[in-house]
Enzyme design. Sequence first.
Site, PDB file in Angstrom:
ATOM      1  N   HIS A 288       0.837  -1.204   0.000  1.00  0.00           N
ATOM      2  CA  HIS A 288       0.000   0.000   0.000  1.00  0.00           C
ATOM      3  C   HIS A 288       0.870   1.252   0.000  1.00  0.00           C
ATOM      4  O   HIS A 288       0.625   2.197  -0.766  1.00  0.00           O
ATOM      5  CB  HIS A 288      -0.914  -0.026   1.232  1.00  0.00           C
ATOM      6  CG  HIS A 288      -1.608   1.273   1.506  1.00  0.00           C
ATOM      7  ND1 HIS A 288      -2.899   1.519   1.076  1.00  0.00           N
ATOM      8  CD2 HIS A 288      -1.212   2.386   2.163  1.00  0.00           C
ATOM      9  CE1 HIS A 288      -3.257   2.733   1.461  1.00  0.00           C
ATOM     10  NE2 HIS A 288      -2.251   3.281   2.135  1.00  0.00           N
ATOM     11  N   GLU A 289       1.902   1.277   0.834  1.00  0.00           N
ATOM     12  CA  GLU A 289       2.761   2.447   0.913  1.00  0.00           C
ATOM     13  C   GLU A 289       3.607   2.623  -0.354  1.00  0.00           C
ATOM     14  O   GLU A 289       3.819   3.739  -0.819  1.00  0.00           O
ATOM     15  CB  GLU A 289       3.670   2.345   2.145  1.00  0.00           C
ATOM     16  CG  GLU A 289       2.931   2.495   3.453  1.00  0.00           C
ATOM     17  CD  GLU A 289       2.164   3.808   3.526  1.00  0.00           C
ATOM     18  OE1 GLU A 289       2.678   4.850   3.073  1.00  0.00           O
ATOM     19  OE2 GLU A 289       1.025   3.786   4.021  1.00  0.00           O
ATOM     20  N   HIS A 292       1.549   4.316  -2.966  1.00  0.00           N
ATOM     21  CA  HIS A 292       1.486   5.779  -2.856  1.00  0.00           C
ATOM     22  C   HIS A 292       2.636   6.431  -3.616  1.00  0.00           C
ATOM     23  O   HIS A 292       2.442   7.432  -4.320  1.00  0.00           O
ATOM     24  CB  HIS A 292       1.548   6.197  -1.385  1.00  0.00           C
ATOM     25  CG  HIS A 292       0.224   6.200  -0.700  1.00  0.00           C
ATOM     26  ND1 HIS A 292      -0.872   6.898  -1.173  1.00  0.00           N
ATOM     27  CD2 HIS A 292      -0.188   5.599   0.457  1.00  0.00           C
ATOM     28  CE1 HIS A 292      -1.896   6.727  -0.351  1.00  0.00           C
ATOM     29  NE2 HIS A 292      -1.514   5.945   0.636  1.00  0.00           N
ATOM     30  N   GLU A 353      -6.407   7.066  -0.840  1.00  0.00           N
ATOM     31  CA  GLU A 353      -6.181   5.919   0.035  1.00  0.00           C
ATOM     32  C   GLU A 353      -6.811   4.656  -0.553  1.00  0.00           C
ATOM     33  O   GLU A 353      -6.206   3.578  -0.525  1.00  0.00           O
ATOM     34  CB  GLU A 353      -6.752   6.189   1.422  1.00  0.00           C
ATOM     35  CG  GLU A 353      -5.961   7.186   2.232  1.00  0.00           C
ATOM     36  CD  GLU A 353      -4.556   6.700   2.529  1.00  0.00           C
ATOM     37  OE1 GLU A 353      -4.387   5.498   2.829  1.00  0.00           O
ATOM     38  OE2 GLU A 353      -3.622   7.512   2.462  1.00  0.00           O
TER      39      GLU A 353
END
Length: 472
Positions: A288-289, A292, A353
Amino acid sequence: VSSTEGRCQRLDLSGNTRNCFLTGSSNSYRNFIGKGLRCLLNVPNTEVYKNAHHSLGRFCFQSSRPLGEKIRSLQISSAEQLPCHFSAWNIQIIRSFHTSPSFQAAPVPLFWIIVKPAQKLFAIILGRSIRNWWKALPPNKRELLKESARKNKWKILLSVTSLGVLFVVFYFTHLEETPVTGRARLLMFGKEHFRELSQVEYDMWMEEFKGKMLPETDARYQVVERVVGHLSESNKDIPQVSALKWVIHVVDEPGVNAFVLPNGQVFVFTGLLNAVSDIHQLSFILGHEIAHAVLEHAAEKASLVHFLDFLSLIFLTMIWAICPRDSLAVVGQWIQSKLQEFVFDRPYSRTLEAEADKVGLQFAAKACVDVRASSVFWQQMELAETIQGQPKLPEWLSTHPSHENRAEHLDRLIPEALKIRESCNCPSLSGPDPRLIFRLNMQHLLESSKDQEAPNSTKQDISKPKLHFPHT
């Protein structure tokens, strides 16, 4: 991912609420890497998790053994199963975790930090000057100006329309396609320039965490290094992933945090390593990070804020020009800022997100992770808040989706992720679904709670068998 909302000035991720987790299935964590894929957790037989020097405590794995044994138990093999000695009341409390800060990890361009306050001050002075000038005019001159405005209303309307068209043209000429997802988004800053500016943020974090960085020989560092390395290697077909050099930093801090700067600097707190219940959850969070950074969400968010702030200068000038008193103008300015925040900024952050969750899940699927564990993580977060009796704020007040909605969103994405996983020739998932195990654990927890609250619960029949979580 994460901040419960983050500190705006320092752009950090410090959480301020507490949570507790229950462990998932042991069988579902077997056969993680196979068919030629290297095991992620081939680390020495050493104790690698230290007790956090904080009241948040340790996360409940399936036993209270040292983490060195826990990591060995997470090594995947077809002939090995995890032991399970976990009762319904073996619960530990830890702090809340959002995997990315509200304004992302990188700062906005340096010139905007200086220009933004000056522009607002100029708009306030201009609007106040217009108000004072209008008040000082004699009544006859006011009427002449009003009459002139009525005669030239079409010219005024044309001028306003032309200004609006210029903003629209500027917006559509600065649209770019988001990597991986192909979504059109506004991008006003050069990507390479923005990555260079992220070096400033990196220097700030290194100065703040000086003396707390774990060495490369630490087993916790090696775990994160292998997870990030495997994620990047499995997704090297994506140019944005292969173009970045992913550098690992593990910080000995009890906070349950993780974030990735746009230049590929990965920061993981040891509190997160204590929080996740298995390697699959850790892989999804780091995916997930990484998403980003790959999707350039920091530059995108800064671009939107810059564009909206520029538009708001017009309304700010009008507020200070129309309001008869400064006190009313201050109230009007506050209302305008809150409307922008809750109508545009926060919903947009929640959209980013959700996109990072989707792409991060795809990254994890290509790395042969059990993607079903992703929604369990957020169910655990939801359970923690429920147990502690924390008030549930409406989602529109947050920059992140609620834990419940996040888990539901991931559940809808998991079937597609499983297809991606299968197309990458990953080993088939064995054992029960970790989501099912979590639900069974919740049922046992509720039953145990009812037994404890029943009358004469202190005089229980010792012949009655105690309830335990299932071993499968």
